[in-house]
Design a protein around this motif. Structure first.
Motif, short mmCIF file in Angstrom:
data_model
loop_
_atom_site.label_atom_id
_atom_site.label_comp_id
_atom_site.label_asym_id
_atom_site.label_seq_id
_atom_site.Cartn_x
_atom_site.Cartn_y
_atom_site.Cartn_z
N THR A 114 0.83 -1.20 0.00
CA THR A 114 0.00 0.00 0.00
C THR A 114 0.86 1.26 0.00
O THR A 114 0.62 2.22 -0.76
CB THR A 114 -0.94 0.01 1.22
N ASP A 119 1.25 3.83 -3.24
CA ASP A 119 0.87 5.24 -3.13
C ASP A 119 2.03 6.15 -3.52
O ASP A 119 1.85 7.14 -4.25
CB ASP A 119 0.42 5.55 -1.70
N GLN A 120 3.24 5.81 -3.05
CA GLN A 120 4.41 6.64 -3.38
C GLN A 120 4.71 6.61 -4.88
O GLN A 120 5.03 7.64 -5.48
CB GLN A 120 5.62 6.14 -2.59
N ARG A 131 2.56 5.94 -7.33
CA ARG A 131 1.48 6.61 -8.05
C ARG A 131 1.67 8.13 -8.04
O ARG A 131 1.37 8.81 -9.03
CB ARG A 131 0.13 6.25 -7.42
N ARG A 132 2.22 8.65 -6.94
CA ARG A 132 2.46 10.08 -6.82
C ARG A 132 3.83 10.49 -7.36
O ARG A 132 4.22 11.65 -7.26
CB ARG A 132 2.35 10.49 -5.35
#
Length: 272
Positions: A205, A209-210, A212-213
């Motif tokens: 997770t 998230d990292q 994707r950003r």
């Protein structure tokens, strides 16, 4: 006049050393266990109590005699964090770099071709009770010390008075946040530790998230943290999968080395 021998047992100051001792004991037939936590100031009292009842600080000769008599042997594994680790939060494996694997104790897969060798030698010193009391005095009173009692098959109070679980049963042994599993390498099965399913979900997770950003600097720090967690075979396999996950989603920098642990001391032997 007979002089009583001093009793001692190893105190692990890193998770790697504590987990390595568990593997070593399980491989020797210590298949039954129960675990707990205690306030730091009560650690010595707990150790003495468990020795009086189950002989956790017996010498090798005493253990051999007990085995020949059909009696169960018991051993106590204690993880007492170093002062640096005590400054971190209790469950911060994902948010901060973990302990260095140079504190490792036992190589559970010496044939690994991925990673680099951690070479450390030397025997543990015999520390005094006063030294341990001094260390414990620095620990926050709210800090609870993790411990694990392992026992062999045989007659004795440990099987009569405790609700022991079998490491080969459906409930996996979890200690210091890692679970004990069987691992097959080169056609041979051996015990190893790996991250729990919950922790792996957290890592996926976080990395997802990292990535994707496009926060690659944060990804690099996360991968470095992963690489510095205890380098047992099960953990390394999971680390490789996490590295592949990052690469498949756009991470282009070189991933860290994955260290593996070698056979070293299980901790300083402390007089009790």
């Amino acid at each position: 006049m007979t002089v009583a021998k001093s009793l001692s047992l190893p105190i692990a100051r890193s998770k790697t050393a504590a987990l390595a001792r568990v593997i070593d004991l399980v491989a020797k037939g210590y298949h039954f266990y129960f675990s707990g936590q205690c306030p730091a100031e009560r650690l010595l009292t707990l150790v003495r109590k468990l020795h009086e009842k189950y002989g956790v600080a017996c010498s090798p000769a005493q253990r051999l005699i007990r085995k020949q008599q059909g009696r169960a042997n018991a051993a106590l594994v204690i993880f007492l964090p170093t002062e640096r680790m005590l400054l971190q939060q209790p469950n911060d494996d994902i948010s901060a770099a973990t302990e260095n694997n140079s504190l490792a104790s036992m190589d559970d897969n010496p044939s690994s071709t991925k990673g680099t060798n951690v070479a450390i030698s030397g025997e543990a010193s015999l520390a005094s009770k006063r030294m341990l009391e001094s260390v414990l005095a620095q620990v926050d009173g709210k800090r609870r010390i993790e411990w694990l009692l392992l026992a062999t098959n045989g007659a004795g109070l440990v099987h009569e008075e405790e609700q022991l679980r079998d490491v080969k049963g459906k409930h996996r042994l979890i200690f210091c946040g890692y679970e004990l599993v069987r691992h097959t390498t080169r056609g041979k099965a051996a015990w190893t530790f790996r991250r729990t399913r919950e922790e792996m979900t957290d890592w996926y997770t976080l990395l997802g998230d990292q990535l994707r950003r496009q926060r690659m600097a944060e990804v690099a720090k996360a991968l470095q943290c992963i690489a510095h967690q205890p380098g047992f075979a099960g953990v390394r396999e999971q680390s490789s999968r996490l590295f592949d996950f990052a690469i498949q989603r756009g991470y282009r920098k070189e991933v860290p080395f994955l260290f593996f642990v070698q056979k070293l001391s299980h901790g300083d032997r402390v007089l009790i």
